[in-house]
Design a protein around this motif. Structure first.
Motif, PDB file in Angstrom:
ATOM      1  N   GLY A   4       0.808  -1.209   0.000  1.00  0.00           N
ATOM      2  CA  GLY A   4       0.000   0.000   0.000  1.00  0.00           C
ATOM      3  C   GLY A   4       0.841   1.259   0.000  1.00  0.00           C
ATOM      4  O   GLY A   4       2.067   1.228   0.121  1.00  0.00           O
ATOM      5  N   LYS A   5       0.151   2.376  -0.161  1.00  0.00           N
ATOM      6  CA  LYS A   5       0.807   3.678  -0.017  1.00  0.00           C
ATOM      7  C   LYS A   5       1.294   3.791   1.417  1.00  0.00           C
ATOM      8  O   LYS A   5       0.559   3.556   2.363  1.00  0.00           O
ATOM      9  CB  LYS A   5      -0.172   4.814  -0.317  1.00  0.00           C
ATOM     10  N   ARG A   6       2.545   4.175   1.569  1.00  0.00           N
ATOM     11  CA  ARG A   6       3.135   4.254   2.909  1.00  0.00           C
ATOM     12  C   ARG A   6       2.856   5.617   3.530  1.00  0.00           C
ATOM     13  O   ARG A   6       3.172   6.648   2.947  1.00  0.00           O
ATOM     14  CB  ARG A   6       4.627   3.990   2.844  1.00  0.00           C
ATOM     15  N   ILE A   7       2.264   5.584   4.728  1.00  0.00           N
ATOM     16  CA  ILE A   7       1.928   6.799   5.457  1.00  0.00           C
ATOM     17  C   ILE A   7       2.645   6.764   6.805  1.00  0.00           C
ATOM     18  O   ILE A   7       2.480   5.816   7.572  1.00  0.00           O
ATOM     19  CB  ILE A   7       0.410   6.904   5.686  1.00  0.00           C
ATOM     20  N   LEU A   8       3.424   7.802   7.077  1.00  0.00           N
ATOM     21  CA  LEU A   8       4.044   7.956   8.386  1.00  0.00           C
ATOM     22  C   LEU A   8       3.114   8.831   9.216  1.00  0.00           C
ATOM     23  O   LEU A   8       2.841   9.976   8.850  1.00  0.00           O
ATOM     24  CB  LEU A   8       5.425   8.594   8.255  1.00  0.00           C
ATOM     25  N   LEU A   9       2.613   8.287  10.311  1.00  0.00           N
ATOM     26  CA  LEU A   9       1.667   8.998  11.152  1.00  0.00           C
ATOM     27  C   LEU A   9       2.361   9.369  12.459  1.00  0.00           C
ATOM     28  O   LEU A   9       2.731   8.491  13.238  1.00  0.00           O
ATOM     29  CB  LEU A   9       0.456   8.110  11.413  1.00  0.00           C
ATOM     30  N   THR A  14      -1.400   8.671  22.084  1.00  0.00           N
ATOM     31  CA  THR A  14      -1.400   7.239  21.784  1.00  0.00           C
ATOM     32  C   THR A  14      -2.748   6.750  21.268  1.00  0.00           C
ATOM     33  O   THR A  14      -2.807   6.015  20.272  1.00  0.00           O
ATOM     34  CB  THR A  14      -0.992   6.424  23.026  1.00  0.00           C
ATOM     35  N   ALA A  15      -3.818   7.149  21.919  1.00  0.00           N
ATOM     36  CA  ALA A  15      -5.148   6.674  21.510  1.00  0.00           C
ATOM     37  C   ALA A  15      -5.490   7.158  20.105  1.00  0.00           C
ATOM     38  O   ALA A  15      -5.992   6.382  19.282  1.00  0.00           O
ATOM     39  CB  ALA A  15      -6.203   7.140  22.511  1.00  0.00           C
ATOM     40  N   LEU A  16      -5.226   8.419  19.821  1.00  0.00           N
ATOM     41  CA  LEU A  16      -5.508   8.968  18.495  1.00  0.00           C
ATOM     42  C   LEU A  16      -4.639   8.299  17.436  1.00  0.00           C
ATOM     43  O   LEU A  16      -5.131   7.875  16.392  1.00  0.00           O
ATOM     44  CB  LEU A  16      -5.283  10.481  18.480  1.00  0.00           C
ATOM     45  N   ARG A  17      -3.350   8.184  17.720  1.00  0.00           N
ATOM     46  CA  ARG A  17      -2.419   7.569  16.767  1.00  0.00           C
ATOM     47  C   ARG A  17      -2.819   6.129  16.463  1.00  0.00           C
ATOM     48  O   ARG A  17      -2.918   5.740  15.303  1.00  0.00           O
ATOM     49  CB  ARG A  17      -0.995   7.624  17.333  1.00  0.00           C
ATOM     50  N   ASP A  18      -3.099   5.363  17.500  1.00  0.00           N
ATOM     51  CA  ASP A  18      -3.477   3.957  17.299  1.00  0.00           C
ATOM     52  C   ASP A  18      -4.790   3.833  16.532  1.00  0.00           C
ATOM     53  O   ASP A  18      -4.939   2.960  15.675  1.00  0.00           O
ATOM     54  CB  ASP A  18      -3.573   3.235  18.640  1.00  0.00           C
ATOM     55  N   SER A  19      -5.733   4.705  16.839  1.00  0.00           N
ATOM     56  CA  SER A  19      -7.020   4.674  16.148  1.00  0.00           C
ATOM     57  C   SER A  19      -6.860   5.003  14.664  1.00  0.00           C
ATOM     58  O   SER A  19      -7.426   4.323  13.806  1.00  0.00           O
ATOM     59  CB  SER A  19      -7.979   5.668  16.799  1.00  0.00           C
ATOM     60  N   LEU A  20      -6.091   6.031  14.361  1.00  0.00           N
ATOM     61  CA  LEU A  20      -5.866   6.398  12.960  1.00  0.00           C
ATOM     62  C   LEU A  20      -5.128   5.302  12.195  1.00  0.00           C
ATOM     63  O   LEU A  20      -5.482   4.974  11.066  1.00  0.00           O
ATOM     64  CB  LEU A  20      -5.093   7.711  12.870  1.00  0.00           C
ATOM     65  N   VAL A  21      -4.122   4.732  12.810  1.00  0.00           N
ATOM     66  CA  VAL A  21      -3.376   3.643  12.164  1.00  0.00           C
ATOM     67  C   VAL A  21      -4.302   2.463  11.909  1.00  0.00           C
ATOM     68  O   VAL A  21      -4.301   1.886  10.824  1.00  0.00           O
ATOM     69  CB  VAL A  21      -2.158   3.225  13.022  1.00  0.00           C
ATOM     70  N   GLU A  28      -6.714  -1.717   2.149  1.00  0.00           N
ATOM     71  CA  GLU A  28      -5.522  -2.367   1.619  1.00  0.00           C
ATOM     72  C   GLU A  28      -4.586  -1.419   0.896  1.00  0.00           C
ATOM     73  O   GLU A  28      -3.416  -1.732   0.711  1.00  0.00           O
ATOM     74  CB  GLU A  28      -5.925  -3.510   0.692  1.00  0.00           C
ATOM     75  N   GLU A  29      -5.071  -0.252   0.483  1.00  0.00           N
ATOM     76  CA  GLU A  29      -4.198   0.659  -0.259  1.00  0.00           C
ATOM     77  C   GLU A  29      -3.292   1.493   0.646  1.00  0.00           C
ATOM     78  O   GLU A  29      -2.480   2.261   0.150  1.00  0.00           O
ATOM     79  CB  GLU A  29      -5.012   1.560  -1.189  1.00  0.00           C
ATOM     80  N   PHE A  30      -3.419   1.335   1.987  1.00  0.00           N
ATOM     81  CA  PHE A  30      -2.593   2.106   2.917  1.00  0.00           C
ATOM     82  C   PHE A  30      -1.779   1.206   3.829  1.00  0.00           C
ATOM     83  O   PHE A  30      -2.257   0.179   4.301  1.00  0.00           O
ATOM     84  CB  PHE A  30      -3.451   3.029   3.781  1.00  0.00           C
ATOM     85  N   ASN A  31      -0.557   1.621   4.086  1.00  0.00           N
ATOM     86  CA  ASN A  31       0.311   0.967   5.056  1.00  0.00           C
ATOM     87  C   ASN A  31       0.776   2.060   6.014  1.00  0.00           C
ATOM     88  O   ASN A  31       1.698   2.806   5.712  1.00  0.00           O
ATOM     89  CB  ASN A  31       1.492   0.297   4.346  1.00  0.00           C
ATOM     90  N   ALA A  32       0.099   2.186   7.152  1.00  0.00           N
ATOM     91  CA  ALA A  32       0.381   3.256   8.111  1.00  0.00           C
ATOM     92  C   ALA A  32       1.444   2.821   9.109  1.00  0.00           C
ATOM     93  O   ALA A  32       1.358   1.748   9.701  1.00  0.00           O
ATOM     94  CB  ALA A  32      -0.894   3.652   8.834  1.00  0.00           C
TER      95      ALA A  32
END
Length: 69
Positions: A4-9, A14-21, A28-32
């Motif tokens: 997938g498209k690689r996204i650095l988040l 922690t809660a927001l980051r984990d939820s977004l990831v 399937e088109e994203f790899n966070a």
């Protein structure tokens, strides 16, 4: 997943980051890739290609704008 498209988040909430990831990885088109600090984000971004970086401005160790520069 590796295709997938690689996204650095980057976010220290922690809660927001984990939820977004989790939400991005449902598609399937994203790899966070999560990072909790600016220093870690800089290290990861220097060693890998990302299609997009989502960056929090208020990080505990850096101002997100400095990380972006």
């Amino acid at each position: 997943m590796t295709n997938g498209k690689r996204i650095l988040l980057v976010d220290d909430d922690t809660a927001l980051r984990d939820s977004l990831v989790e939400q991005l990885r449902l598609h399937e088109e994203f790899n966070a890739i999560p990072c909790p600090t600016g220093a870690e984000a800089l290290d990861v971004a220097r060693n890998a290609h990302f299609d997009l970086i989502l960056l929090d401005i208020g990080l505990p160790d850096f101002d997100g704008r400095e990380v972006c520069r």
